[in-house]
Write an enzyme that holds these catalytic residues in place. Structure first.
Site, PDB file in Angstrom:
ATOM      1  N   SER A   1     -12.024  -6.238   6.141  1.00 48.95           N
ATOM      2  CA  SER A   1     -13.138  -5.773   5.329  1.00 48.95           C
ATOM      3  C   SER A   1     -13.577  -6.934   4.460  1.00 48.95           C
ATOM      4  O   SER A   1     -12.735  -7.718   4.008  1.00 48.95           O
ATOM      5  CB  SER A   1     -12.714  -4.623   4.420  1.00 48.95           C
ATOM      6  OG  SER A   1     -12.547  -3.441   5.160  1.00 48.95           O
TER       7      SER A   1
ATOM      8  N   ARG B   1       0.851  -1.192   0.000  1.00 47.13           N
ATOM      9  CA  ARG B   1       0.000   0.000   0.000  1.00 47.13           C
ATOM     10  C   ARG B   1       0.885   1.239   0.000  1.00 47.13           C
ATOM     11  O   ARG B   1       1.634   1.455   0.959  1.00 47.13           O
ATOM     12  CB  ARG B   1      -0.899   0.023   1.241  1.00 47.13           C
ATOM     13  CG  ARG B   1      -1.893  -1.128   1.328  1.00 47.13           C
ATOM     14  CD  ARG B   1      -3.150  -0.833   0.537  1.00 47.13           C
ATOM     15  NE  ARG B   1      -3.983  -2.023   0.392  1.00 47.13           N
ATOM     16  CZ  ARG B   1      -5.100  -2.239   1.074  1.00 47.13           C
ATOM     17  NH1 ARG B   1      -5.515  -1.348   1.962  1.00 47.13           N
ATOM     18  NH2 ARG B   1      -5.806  -3.326   0.862  1.00 47.13           N
TER      19      ARG B   1
ATOM     20  N   GLU C   1       0.419   4.164   0.769  1.00 45.37           N
ATOM     21  CA  GLU C   1      -0.253   5.238   1.490  1.00 45.37           C
ATOM     22  C   GLU C   1       0.766   5.957   2.369  1.00 45.37           C
ATOM     23  O   GLU C   1       1.457   5.310   3.148  1.00 45.37           O
ATOM     24  CB  GLU C   1      -1.358   4.649   2.376  1.00 45.37           C
ATOM     25  CG  GLU C   1      -2.385   3.854   1.597  1.00 45.37           C
ATOM     26  CD  GLU C   1      -3.055   2.749   2.420  1.00 45.37           C
ATOM     27  OE1 GLU C   1      -2.457   2.287   3.421  1.00 45.37           O
ATOM     28  OE2 GLU C   1      -4.169   2.342   2.044  1.00 45.37           O
TER      29      GLU C   1
ATOM     30  N   ARG D   1      -2.240  -6.378  12.579  1.00 42.97           N
ATOM     31  CA  ARG D   1      -3.070  -5.641  13.541  1.00 42.97           C
ATOM     32  C   ARG D   1      -3.621  -6.559  14.620  1.00 42.97           C
ATOM     33  O   ARG D   1      -3.841  -6.144  15.750  1.00 42.97           O
ATOM     34  CB  ARG D   1      -4.232  -4.938  12.818  1.00 42.97           C
ATOM     35  CG  ARG D   1      -3.784  -3.731  12.019  1.00 42.97           C
ATOM     36  CD  ARG D   1      -4.980  -3.014  11.390  1.00 42.97           C
ATOM     37  NE  ARG D   1      -4.529  -1.992  10.456  1.00 42.97           N
ATOM     38  CZ  ARG D   1      -5.352  -1.206   9.756  1.00 42.97           C
ATOM     39  NH1 ARG D   1      -6.661  -1.341   9.886  1.00 42.97           N
ATOM     40  NH2 ARG D   1      -4.862  -0.305   8.932  1.00 42.97           N
TER      41      ARG D   1
ATOM     42  N   GLU E   1     -10.127  -1.452  12.815  1.00 44.76           N
ATOM     43  CA  GLU E   1     -10.567  -2.355  11.751  1.00 44.76           C
ATOM     44  C   GLU E   1      -9.492  -3.400  11.531  1.00 44.76           C
ATOM     45  O   GLU E   1      -8.316  -3.060  11.367  1.00 44.76           O
ATOM     46  CB  GLU E   1     -10.759  -1.554  10.452  1.00 44.76           C
ATOM     47  CG  GLU E   1     -11.042  -2.443   9.263  1.00 44.76           C
ATOM     48  CD  GLU E   1     -10.896  -1.702   7.925  1.00 44.76           C
ATOM     49  OE1 GLU E   1     -11.197  -0.506   7.844  1.00 44.76           O
ATOM     50  OE2 GLU E   1     -10.459  -2.373   6.966  1.00 44.76           O
TER      51      GLU E   1
ATOM     52  N   HIS F   1      -0.797   1.431  10.298  1.00 48.83           N
ATOM     53  CA  HIS F   1      -0.474   1.220   8.887  1.00 48.83           C
ATOM     54  C   HIS F   1       1.022   0.966   8.685  1.00 48.83           C
ATOM     55  O   HIS F   1       1.855   1.650   9.275  1.00 48.83           O
ATOM     56  CB  HIS F   1      -0.843   2.443   8.045  1.00 48.83           C
ATOM     57  CG  HIS F   1      -2.318   2.685   7.941  1.00 48.83           C
ATOM     58  ND1 HIS F   1      -2.971   3.566   8.755  1.00 48.83           N
ATOM     59  CD2 HIS F   1      -3.259   2.154   7.105  1.00 48.83           C
ATOM     60  CE1 HIS F   1      -4.271   3.578   8.430  1.00 48.83           C
ATOM     61  NE2 HIS F   1      -4.472   2.730   7.439  1.00 48.83           N
TER      62      HIS F   1
HETATM   63  P1  ATP Z   1      -7.771   1.369   6.851  1.00 51.85           P
HETATM   64  O1  ATP Z   1      -9.097   2.020   6.589  1.00 51.85           O
HETATM   65  O2  ATP Z   1      -7.568   0.977   8.291  1.00 51.85           O
HETATM   66  O3  ATP Z   1      -6.613   2.071   6.250  1.00 51.85           O
HETATM   67  P2  ATP Z   1      -8.472  -0.283   4.619  1.00 51.85           P
HETATM   68  O4  ATP Z   1      -9.958  -0.295   4.717  1.00 51.85           O
HETATM   69  O5  ATP Z   1      -7.792   0.596   3.649  1.00 51.85           O
HETATM   70  O6  ATP Z   1      -7.833  -0.045   6.090  1.00 51.85           O
HETATM   71  P3  ATP Z   1      -8.608  -2.868   3.428  1.00 51.85           P
HETATM   72  O7  ATP Z   1      -8.307  -2.526   2.049  1.00 51.85           O
HETATM   73  O8  ATP Z   1     -10.013  -3.087   3.826  1.00 51.85           O
HETATM   74  O9  ATP Z   1      -7.952  -1.770   4.389  1.00 51.85           O
HETATM   75  O10 ATP Z   1      -7.685  -4.095   3.829  1.00 51.85           O
HETATM   76  C1  ATP Z   1      -8.115  -5.202   4.594  1.00 51.85           C
HETATM   77  C2  ATP Z   1      -7.368  -5.284   5.920  1.00 51.85           C
HETATM   78  O11 ATP Z   1      -5.970  -5.246   5.718  1.00 51.85           O
HETATM   79  C3  ATP Z   1      -7.629  -4.116   6.858  1.00 51.85           C
HETATM   80  O12 ATP Z   1      -8.811  -4.313   7.590  1.00 51.85           O
HETATM   81  C4  ATP Z   1      -6.409  -4.157   7.738  1.00 51.85           C
HETATM   82  O13 ATP Z   1      -6.496  -5.154   8.731  1.00 51.85           O
HETATM   83  C5  ATP Z   1      -5.322  -4.565   6.776  1.00 51.85           C
HETATM   84  N1  ATP Z   1      -4.630  -3.377   6.269  1.00 51.85           N
HETATM   85  C6  ATP Z   1      -5.036  -2.545   5.298  1.00 51.85           C
HETATM   86  N2  ATP Z   1      -4.133  -1.587   5.060  1.00 51.85           N
HETATM   87  C7  ATP Z   1      -3.116  -1.832   5.912  1.00 51.85           C
HETATM   88  C8  ATP Z   1      -1.866  -1.192   6.132  1.00 51.85           C
HETATM   89  N3  ATP Z   1      -1.493  -0.137   5.419  1.00 51.85           N
HETATM   90  N4  ATP Z   1      -1.055  -1.715   7.081  1.00 51.85           N
HETATM   91  C9  ATP Z   1      -1.420  -2.801   7.779  1.00 51.85           C
HETATM   92  N5  ATP Z   1      -2.571  -3.449   7.612  1.00 51.85           N
HETATM   93  C10 ATP Z   1      -3.421  -2.977   6.692  1.00 51.85           C
HETATM   94 MG    MG Z   2     -11.208  -1.792   4.915  1.00 52.85          MG
END
Ligand code: ATP
Ligand code: MG
Length: 439
Positions: free
Chosen positions: A365, A217, A219, A413, A362, A226
């Site tokens: 998803s 990611r 981000e 997490r 979270e 994250h």
């Molecule tokens: P958030 O809103 O917390 O940034 P997200 O909704 O973007 O998460 P999803 O795309 O739904 O994340 O990814 C599924 C799962 O993967 C998340 O619920 C989380 O547990 C994990 N996850 C997502 N992004 C990250 C990250 N940058 N670092 C660690 N774990 C992550």
């Molecule tokens: Mg999510």
């Protein structure tokens, strides 16, 4: 003589054995030298007396973290029962021979022998190859390994087929900007920010698939939850009647995984003073209900129909207080904040999707996916995506796929929250964040 592992020593009183491991601590008491030796199975006290001249002289040179081999006699420890807090506390080794196998070239930057190192996160991570040797830090990754193993065991038991999907892609999976672009021979490529499309392809073939794999990611986050590379625990299942079944499956998965950690990692959990209670039925509520609770109970109004990090923390607090659960499913997220492949609810403003929250954040998803080709193309267009860019993905639906759904669950997490770690980065062996590409 063959090497013996430290955990076997209590059963070997009176025997001469050979051990190999790391010197956790050397202490001198008058003429006696004491060394705590550790290997992968435990830690034991060794005594070196001046009479054993060669061993004694060798021991005088030994410092913390030397890697040594010893031969010696297993003896019941004079302290008796009061030492038996640890499995090997009731015995000690009277050393006859001591050989240094490898020794550090330099001083250690931090004292890893202290149970509580109390280091700044940056120091902890900058010196990761060393700080990982600390007992309490090591415990994080024993628990992590247990969790990932338990996830795989449970999935297989539920007849999910384990798949591994490519992480180098020729287009960004779901659109959006959070992907890393890389050079791939003479073209551009992207690192996968989700196995979504491939696991759907898997579900079209095997009905049930799961993957434990890297997710990237891009981000630019500076949060405690994250990292830019994490391990996703994904699953996808076909022939569902509704997304409730996906939540049922994830609920059972969490019950098993948490239960296995509790059963198989008691010593590691104890280092963190953590006691795990079994996961019961996980409460489910609509996102809109959660937002009402936040408004009524905490005076927190959300700008859009979404929930932010603070809202997630507060709703978990509320659920803990009112339902005594560390977990909660929030359901029916609005269409405009969910990916284009999300199955719309009967009220098409909302989707048949959920987030699973655990102890304030979270962790997953998921939801039901659109399986009808024409509906999916229409949804892409509504999300301002060009179906031509998704030709290979759309093949899955062109040729037919059963109704299906699944989840993406973040592994790190879970461990972070179980142990109460301040940052997710503590639950990653060698984390990658905006500033960190080393070690
Ligand atoms: P958030 O809103 O917390 O940034 P997200 O909704 O973007 O998460 P999803 O795309 O739904 O994340 O990814 C599924 C799962 O993967 C998340 O619920 C989380 O547990 C994990 N996850 C997502 N992004 C990250 C990250 N940058 N670092 C660690 N774990 C992550
Ligand atoms: Mg999510």
């Amino acid at each position: 003589m063959e090497r013996t592992l430290i955990e076997k020593t209590p059963g070997l009183v009176g025997q001469i054995i050979k051990l190999r491991g790391w010197v956790s601590i050397r202490r001198d008491h008058g003429k006696l030298i004491f060394i705590d030796l550790r290997d992968r199975t435990g830690k034991i006290q060794m005594v070196i007396i001046p009479d054993k001249e060669e061993a004694y002289n060798a021991a005088k040179e030994v410092r913390n973290e030397y890697i040594i081999e010893v031969e010696g006699l297993v003896k019941a420890r004079p302290g008796g029962a009061k030492n038996e807090k640890t499995p090997t506390g009731g015995v000690e080794i009277e050393v006859e021979k001591l050989l240094v196998i490898t020794k550090p070239e330099v001083e250690f930057p931090v004292n890893i022998a202290d149970e509580e190192m109390n280091l700044q996160l940056e120091t902890l991570l900058d010196n990761r190859t060393v700080t990982l040797r600390n007992e309490k830090i090591k415990a994080i990754f024993k628990i992590y390994a247990e969790m990932v193993g338990a996830y795989a065991r449970f999935m297989k038991g539920e007849s999910f087929v384990e798949i591994k999907t490519p992480k180098i892609l020729n287009s960004a999976t779901e659109g959006g900007a959070n992907f890393f672009k890389i050079k791939y021979f003479d073209q551009d490529a992207y690192l996968a920010q989700s196995p979504q499309f491939y696991k759907q392809a898997g579900a079209a073939v095997f009905e049930r698939v799961f993957e434990i794999g890297s997710v990237f990611r891009a981000e630019p986050h500076y949060t405690t939850r994250h990292v830019n590379e994490y391990i996703g625990l994904d699953a996808e299942m076909a022939f569902i009647d509704s997304f409730e079944e996906v939540m049922d499956e994830l609920e059972k998965t969490m019950q098993y995984v948490i239960g296995e950690i509790a059963k198989n990692c008691p010593a590691e959990l104890a280092l963190y003073g953590v006691e795990i209670s079994p996961v019961e039925k996980i409460p489910r509520m609509k996102l809109t209900e959660a937002l009402e609770i936040l408004d009524k109970e905490y005076g927190k109004k959300m700008e859009d129909v979404d929930i932010d990090a603070e809202g997630e923390r507060l709703i978990c607090e509320w659920v803990k207080k009112n339902h005594n659960s560390d977990f909660v499913f929030l359901t029916h997220y609005p269409t405009n904040i969910r990916p284009f492949y999300s199955m719309p609810s009967p009220d098409p403003q909302y989707t048949e999707t959920f987030d699973l929250l655990f102890m304030g954040v979270e962790i997953a998803s998921g939801g039901q996916r659109i399986h009808d080709y024409n509906q999916l193309v229409a949804s892409m267009k509504k999300h301002h995506l060009n179906p031509e860019d998704f030709a290979h993905y759309l093949d899955i639906f062109k040729y037919g796929i059963p109704p299906h759904g699944g989840w993406g669950l973040g592994s790190e997490r879970i461990v972070q929250k179980i142990l109460g770690l301040g940052s997710i980065k503590e639950a990653v062996l060698f984390p990658r964040d905006v500033k960190r590409l080393t070690p």
